[in-house]
Design a protein around this motif. Structure first.
Motif, mmCIF file in Angstrom:
data_model
loop_
_atom_site.group_PDB
_atom_site.id
_atom_site.type_symbol
_atom_site.label_atom_id
_atom_site.label_comp_id
_atom_site.label_asym_id
_atom_site.label_seq_id
_atom_site.Cartn_x
_atom_site.Cartn_y
_atom_site.Cartn_z
ATOM 1 N N ILE A 40 39.039 61.315 -37.952
ATOM 2 C CA ILE A 40 39.253 60.916 -36.369
ATOM 3 C C ILE A 40 40.043 62.039 -36.028
ATOM 4 N N ASP A 41 39.810 62.121 -34.659
ATOM 5 C CA ASP A 41 40.663 63.162 -34.056
ATOM 6 C C ASP A 41 42.124 62.412 -33.214
ATOM 7 N N VAL A 42 41.818 61.208 -32.927
ATOM 8 C CA VAL A 42 42.751 60.499 -32.141
ATOM 9 C C VAL A 42 42.747 59.090 -32.586
ATOM 10 N N ALA A 43 43.890 58.482 -32.710
ATOM 11 C CA ALA A 43 44.127 56.885 -32.999
ATOM 12 C C ALA A 43 44.404 56.125 -31.778
ATOM 13 N N ASP A 102 49.477 44.997 -31.432
ATOM 14 C CA ASP A 102 51.028 44.711 -30.859
ATOM 15 C C ASP A 102 51.974 45.893 -31.417
ATOM 16 N N GLU A 103 51.484 47.104 -31.511
ATOM 17 C CA GLU A 103 52.023 48.265 -32.017
ATOM 18 C C GLU A 103 53.250 48.549 -31.048
ATOM 19 N N THR A 104 54.433 48.616 -31.687
ATOM 20 C CA THR A 104 55.686 48.855 -30.772
ATOM 21 C C THR A 104 55.973 50.260 -30.632
ATOM 22 N N PRO A 105 56.970 50.763 -29.611
ATOM 23 C CA PRO A 105 57.302 52.227 -29.431
ATOM 24 C C PRO A 105 57.751 52.774 -30.911
ATOM 25 N N GLU A 106 58.432 51.924 -31.507
ATOM 26 C CA GLU A 106 58.723 52.252 -32.903
ATOM 27 C C GLU A 106 57.797 52.588 -33.826
ATOM 28 N N TYR A 107 56.776 51.911 -33.936
ATOM 29 C CA TYR A 107 55.643 52.024 -34.676
ATOM 30 C C TYR A 107 55.002 53.316 -34.248
ATOM 31 N N CYS A 108 54.849 53.605 -33.022
ATOM 32 C CA CYS A 108 54.134 54.757 -32.404
ATOM 33 C C CYS A 108 55.058 55.979 -32.572
ATOM 34 N N ALA A 109 56.312 55.940 -32.899
ATOM 35 C CA ALA A 109 57.267 57.142 -32.601
ATOM 36 C C ALA A 109 56.730 58.356 -33.728
ATOM 37 N N PRO A 110 56.704 57.899 -35.058
ATOM 38 C CA PRO A 110 56.351 58.790 -36.138
ATOM 39 C C PRO A 110 54.994 59.705 -35.731
ATOM 40 N N PHE A 111 53.946 59.201 -34.921
ATOM 41 C CA PHE A 111 52.696 59.769 -34.726
ATOM 42 C C PHE A 111 52.887 60.729 -33.516
ATOM 43 N N PHE A 161 47.574 60.035 -29.931
ATOM 44 C CA PHE A 161 47.105 58.668 -29.887
ATOM 45 C C PHE A 161 47.098 58.025 -28.666
ATOM 46 N N ILE A 162 46.137 57.116 -28.437
ATOM 47 C CA ILE A 162 46.174 56.323 -27.113
ATOM 48 C C ILE A 162 46.760 54.949 -27.402
ATOM 49 N N GLN A 169 55.322 57.267 -25.794
ATOM 50 C CA GLN A 169 55.142 58.576 -25.985
ATOM 51 C C GLN A 169 53.930 58.855 -26.319
ATOM 52 N N ALA A 170 52.762 58.084 -25.928
ATOM 53 C CA ALA A 170 51.431 58.188 -26.031
ATOM 54 C C ALA A 170 50.705 59.411 -25.366
ATOM 55 N N SER A 171 49.527 60.044 -25.804
ATOM 56 C CA SER A 171 48.860 61.104 -25.203
ATOM 57 C C SER A 171 48.260 60.497 -24.057
ATOM 58 N N ALA A 172 47.795 59.290 -24.176
ATOM 59 C CA ALA A 172 47.093 58.625 -23.348
ATOM 60 C C ALA A 172 47.150 57.311 -23.456
ATOM 61 N N ILE A 173 46.795 56.559 -22.280
ATOM 62 C CA ILE A 173 47.121 54.953 -22.010
ATOM 63 C C ILE A 173 45.761 54.445 -21.879
ATOM 64 N N LEU A 174 45.370 53.544 -22.336
ATOM 65 C CA LEU A 174 43.944 52.467 -22.263
ATOM 66 C C LEU A 174 44.605 51.487 -21.628
ATOM 67 N N LEU A 175 43.960 51.130 -20.210
ATOM 68 C CA LEU A 175 44.379 49.696 -19.540
ATOM 69 C C LEU A 175 43.068 48.798 -20.039
ATOM 70 N N ASP A 176 43.284 47.627 -20.346
ATOM 71 C CA ASP A 176 42.330 46.739 -20.794
ATOM 72 C C ASP A 176 42.672 45.339 -20.253
ATOM 73 N N ALA A 177 41.508 44.471 -20.399
ATOM 74 C CA ALA A 177 41.733 43.002 -20.105
ATOM 75 C C ALA A 177 42.691 42.504 -21.112
#
Ligand SMILES: O=C(O)c1ccccc1NCC(=O)[C@H](O)[C@H](O)COP(=O)(O)O
Length: 218
Positions: free
Chosen positions: A85-88, A93-102, A109-110, A128-136
């Motif tokens: 994959i290119d992007v995760a 329920d991933e937290t900012p702490e979970y995302c930080a190493p990416f 990651f989105i 610190q995401a590359s993009a945000i996805l807004l969903d229901a």
């Protein structure tokens, strides 16, 4: 990938691909990004070992996004490092702490956010995401429900965060794709239910109608 995250127009991401033939057809139709769901409880789950049989051949032809819900970090990292994959896309329920190493290791990651109300859209830069996805908002099932949310919240969020790529998801269909594009001006529309005949099986008449609606609207 550069085109996807810095778009001048609204592109399309088709999520919940389970068939190799559908993935190749998405490339042929000129779709920008596809999503493969690695959450075992999803109706559109594809085991990583099966995705690894066809995603490598699609590198540079379409952006390959892996959708995860609270997955072990190592599982995500190995799919990125093995270039499956290119992007995760973190849709749980991933937290900012979970995302930080990416973020710290340059893995794009989105972060998907289930939008319940305006409070759902605070502190988003912490990821610190590359993009945000807004969903229901979808407690317990996380995504892929076919439900919409108040798009005015997305429009306001984008106008306040003009440099952050934002994908709009949740109940997008051929019937509402033009309105979603015109009202929200997202970097991309993202959809699962509106692009399929049954969960995980794509319907290219629906996908072409959505593409046409986006093109007409912008
Ligand atoms: O599609 C799923 O089954 C799913 C399950 C759990 C987390 C995320 C999931 N899908 C991720 C997506 O990006 C969907 O495209 C998004 O939720 C919109 O779905 P839909 O409302 O069906 O278009």
């Amino acid at each position: 990938m550069h085109h996807f995250f810095h778009p001048s127009t609204t592109s399309l991401k088709v999520c919940g691909v389970t068939l190799e033939s559908d993935a190749h057809q998405l490339v042929a139709e000129g779709i920008t990004a596809l999503g493969v769901n690695f959450w075992p409880k999803s109706k559109r789950y594809l085991p990583p070992v099966d995705a690894a049989k066809f995603l490598p051949a699609l590198k540079e032809k379409i952006l390959r996004v892996g959708v995860f819900v609270n997955a072990p970090t190592q599982e995500v990292l190995s799919l990125l490092k093995e270039d499956i994959i290119d992007v995760a896309q973190f849709h749980g329920d991933e937290t900012p702490e979970y995302c930080a190493p990416f973020a710290e290791n340059g893995h794009p990651f989105i972060r998907a956010i289930g939008v319940k109300n305006a409070d759902s859209l605070t502190n988003i830069h912490d990821y610190q995401a590359s993009a945000i996805l807004l969903d229901a908002h979808a407690p317990g099932v996380y995504g892929g429900t076919g439900d919409t949310f108040d798009w005015n919240l997305a429009r306001t969020f984008i106008s306040k965060n003009p440099t952050l790529p934002v994908l709009l998801a949740g109940g997008i269909t051929a019937e509402n794709a033009a309105e979603a594009t015109t009202l929200v001006h997202p970097a991309a529309l993202d959809l699962a239910s509106g692009s399929e005949s049954t969960p995980g099986i794509k319907d290219f008449d629906k996908i072409r109608a959505i593409q046409a609606a986006i093109s007409t609207a912008q």
